[in-house]
Write a protein that holds these residues in place. Structure first.
Motif, mmCIF file in Angstrom:
data_model
loop_
_atom_site.group_PDB
_atom_site.id
_atom_site.type_symbol
_atom_site.label_atom_id
_atom_site.label_comp_id
_atom_site.label_asym_id
_atom_site.label_seq_id
_atom_site.Cartn_x
_atom_site.Cartn_y
_atom_site.Cartn_z
ATOM 1 N N VAL A 257 41.948 71.514 56.959
ATOM 2 C CA VAL A 257 41.566 72.916 57.165
ATOM 3 C C VAL A 257 41.660 73.327 58.626
ATOM 4 N N ALA A 258 41.756 72.340 59.539
ATOM 5 C CA ALA A 258 41.903 72.673 60.963
ATOM 6 C C ALA A 258 42.545 71.494 61.687
ATOM 7 N N ALA A 259 43.365 71.806 62.693
ATOM 8 C CA ALA A 259 44.044 70.778 63.488
ATOM 9 C C ALA A 259 44.073 71.220 64.947
ATOM 10 N N ALA A 260 44.101 70.253 65.844
ATOM 11 C CA ALA A 260 44.147 70.569 67.272
ATOM 12 C C ALA A 260 45.572 70.881 67.723
ATOM 13 N N GLN A 261 46.555 70.143 67.202
ATOM 14 C CA GLN A 261 47.937 70.281 67.667
ATOM 15 C C GLN A 261 48.925 70.598 66.554
ATOM 16 N N ASN A 262 48.944 69.760 65.544
ATOM 17 C CA ASN A 262 49.942 69.905 64.480
ATOM 18 C C ASN A 262 49.460 70.890 63.408
ATOM 19 N N ASN A 263 49.523 72.189 63.752
ATOM 20 C CA ASN A 263 49.015 73.209 62.839
ATOM 21 C C ASN A 263 49.836 73.321 61.554
ATOM 22 N N HIS A 264 51.070 72.817 61.585
ATOM 23 C CA HIS A 264 51.880 72.843 60.363
ATOM 24 C C HIS A 264 51.341 71.879 59.305
ATOM 25 N N GLN A 265 50.388 71.004 59.709
ATOM 26 C CA GLN A 265 49.780 70.086 58.758
ATOM 27 C C GLN A 265 48.615 70.731 57.998
ATOM 28 N N VAL A 266 48.122 71.866 58.497
ATOM 29 C CA VAL A 266 47.017 72.563 57.825
ATOM 30 C C VAL A 266 47.440 72.944 56.411
ATOM 31 N N GLY A 267 46.574 72.607 55.443
ATOM 32 C CA GLY A 267 46.874 72.857 54.034
ATOM 33 C C GLY A 267 47.401 71.634 53.319
ATOM 34 N N LYS A 268 47.861 70.644 54.088
ATOM 35 C CA LYS A 268 48.369 69.418 53.482
ATOM 36 C C LYS A 268 47.215 68.607 52.904
ATOM 37 N N ASN A 269 47.451 67.989 51.742
ATOM 38 C CA ASN A 269 46.394 67.229 51.078
ATOM 39 C C ASN A 269 46.519 65.735 51.382
ATOM 40 N N MET A 270 45.394 65.115 51.774
ATOM 41 C CA MET A 270 45.350 63.702 52.141
ATOM 42 C C MET A 270 44.412 62.900 51.233
ATOM 43 N N ALA A 271 44.124 63.451 50.065
ATOM 44 C CA ALA A 271 43.142 62.818 49.182
ATOM 45 C C ALA A 271 43.569 61.430 48.715
ATOM 46 N N ASP A 272 44.880 61.147 48.741
ATOM 47 C CA ASP A 272 45.353 59.837 48.271
ATOM 48 C C ASP A 272 45.345 58.774 49.366
ATOM 49 N N ARG A 273 44.976 59.133 50.604
ATOM 50 C CA ARG A 273 44.999 58.189 51.709
ATOM 51 C C ARG A 273 43.742 57.307 51.688
ATOM 52 N N GLU A 274 43.953 56.026 51.975
ATOM 53 C CA GLU A 274 42.831 55.081 51.944
ATOM 54 C C GLU A 274 41.733 55.489 52.908
ATOM 55 N N TRP A 275 42.115 55.925 54.121
ATOM 56 C CA TRP A 275 41.109 56.273 55.118
ATOM 57 C C TRP A 275 40.216 57.427 54.656
ATOM 58 N N PHE A 276 40.801 58.381 53.929
ATOM 59 C CA PHE A 276 40.008 59.492 53.408
ATOM 60 C C PHE A 276 39.065 59.003 52.309
ATOM 61 N N GLN A 277 39.610 58.253 51.378
ATOM 62 C CA GLN A 277 38.820 57.769 50.247
ATOM 63 C C GLN A 277 37.671 56.877 50.695
ATOM 64 N N GLN A 278 37.943 55.961 51.639
ATOM 65 C CA GLN A 278 36.912 55.033 52.101
ATOM 66 C C GLN A 278 35.831 55.735 52.909
ATOM 67 N N THR A 279 36.231 56.727 53.694
ATOM 68 C CA THR A 279 35.245 57.466 54.490
ATOM 69 C C THR A 279 34.270 58.211 53.584
ATOM 70 N N VAL A 280 34.808 58.858 52.552
ATOM 71 C CA VAL A 280 33.958 59.593 51.612
ATOM 72 C C VAL A 280 33.098 58.635 50.796
ATOM 73 N N LYS A 281 33.703 57.546 50.356
ATOM 74 C CA LYS A 281 33.000 56.585 49.493
ATOM 75 C C LYS A 281 31.846 55.897 50.226
ATOM 76 N N THR A 282 32.110 55.421 51.448
ATOM 77 C CA THR A 282 31.104 54.638 52.176
ATOM 78 C C THR A 282 30.147 55.493 52.994
ATOM 79 N N LYS A 283 30.524 56.776 53.177
ATOM 80 C CA LYS A 283 29.738 57.681 54.033
ATOM 81 C C LYS A 283 29.569 57.087 55.432
ATOM 82 N N ASP A 284 30.625 56.421 55.871
ATOM 83 C CA ASP A 284 30.583 55.744 57.171
ATOM 84 C C ASP A 284 31.952 55.866 57.846
ATOM 85 N N VAL A 285 32.002 55.511 59.126
ATOM 86 C CA VAL A 285 33.262 55.569 59.876
ATOM 87 C C VAL A 285 34.248 54.544 59.315
ATOM 88 N N PHE A 286 35.484 54.965 59.155
ATOM 89 C CA PHE A 286 36.555 54.060 58.716
ATOM 90 C C PHE A 286 37.615 54.028 59.804
#
Length: 332
Positions: free
Chosen positions: A173-202
């Motif tokens: 929903v927001a980016a510092a530099q690569n604004n063309h990435q806004v709107g792209k979905n990352m739900a399948d990425r391990e880092w996203f899934q693990q961060t949400v699952k563990t509620k901790d830094v990944f």
């Protein structure tokens, strides 16, 4: 600190000079040994000739006997000297190895401390109200405010390629530099899934990112609402080039090598940039020890090389990724 580095350099140079002098002394002692052996043979031949001469050669026989005794004594002394020289050489190698282990430890410790700061950054920024608000109230205005914040952080902290805010569905929903990435979905990425699952830094391992076009590490932190529930993910991309500020500052001999390896033995940083993900040091015994956790710190002598190694210990909340620093020194 500068004086300490200079002393370490002087120790290294002095030990290498000592080893060279030792090697020259070894050659000298071998020459003396050769002279002693030839003198012994000469004395033996002289004794034979004196015996043939009978009474007339008796005086010469005494001289031949004394030459033989001198040659034997000289040979024994040179052999003892050679043993001593080899022990000095061994001690010199051990001193170099110990110092090299210190270099390996100091380097991985500096890297750990640097990466620990990245670990702190992502958690702090994930707690900012502007970040939370663009997820709780996802309006165009709140997203623009979040974008402005990310851009200011990016300008101040030069060590990052980019910073992103993602909602709970994995959409950027927001980016510092690569604004063309806004709107792209990352739900399948391990880092996203693990961060949400563990509620901790990944934290990912170091890898090449096509998004930022460079080697990077991904730090991701959950964004929590006032009730402590996950509402999104704040993720940053560390610019791996800044690790070379540490690597390039390490003072080692021009013929020595320094590597940072991952848990697979792959080179992820080196004095020679071309080694990254092109070289694997798994066939070196020192690397096998540190990867298997048989030893966390130490050295091996393999052929004409000393390999010092030190495994990451992490630093505070940053637990490390199983990396190690390997320093290669020649003992020829």
């Amino acid at each position: 600190m500068k004086e300490l580095v200079e002393k370490q350099l002087n120790v290294s140079l002095l030990m290498n000079e000592l080893k060279k002098d030792n090697q020259e002394m070894e050659h000298v002692m071998k020459d003396i040994q050769d002279i002693s052996m030839k003198s012994n043979i000469l004395a033996l031949n002289s004794g034979i000739e004196a015996a043939r001469a009978g009474e007339a050669g008796r005086g010469f026989s005494v001289v031949a006997t004394e030459i033989k005794k001198f040659a034997e004594h000289s040979l024994k002394a040179s052999q003892k000297s050679e043993d001593l020289i080899q022990r000095i050489q061994q001690k010199a190698n051990e001193i170099i190895a110990v110092r090299t282990v210190d270099i390996a430890f100091d380097t991985i410790d500096k890297i750990d401390r640097n990466l620990f700061e990245r670990n702190c950054d992502v958690q702090a920024w994930a707690s900012f109200n502007v970040v939370k608000n663009c997820l709780v109230n996802p309006s165009e205005e709140s997203k623009q405010l979040a974008k402005g914040l990310l851009q200011r952080i990016h300008q101040i902290y030069e060590v990052y390629y980019d910073l992103f805010v993602l909602d709970l569905e994995g959409n950027i929903v927001a980016a510092a530099q690569n604004n063309h990435q806004v709107g792209k979905n990352m739900a399948d990425r391990e880092w996203f899934q693990q961060t949400v699952k563990t509620k901790d830094v990944f934290v990912t391992d170091m890898y090449y990112s096509s998004v930022v076009d460079g080697y990077t590490m991904n730090y991701s932190s959950p964004v929590l609402d006032d009730q402590g529930e996950v509402i999104g993910v704040f993720t940053i991309r560390f610019n791996w080039e800044y690790i070379y500020d540490i690597i390039d500052a390490v003072k080692i001999d021009e013929n020595s090598q320094l590597y940072v390896i991952n848990s697979k033995g792959e080179v992820i940083a080196s004095k020679n940039r071309e080694d990254v993900f092109q070289a694997n040091l798994g066939d070196i015994k020192a690397v096998q020890k540190v990867i298997s956790r048989t030893e966390k710190q130490g050295f091996t002598v393999e052929g004409t090389k000393i390999y010092a190694f030190s495994l990451t210990k992490g630093y505070n909340a940053y637990k490390g990724k199983g990396w190690a620093v390997i320093v290669e020194e020649s003992i020829v």
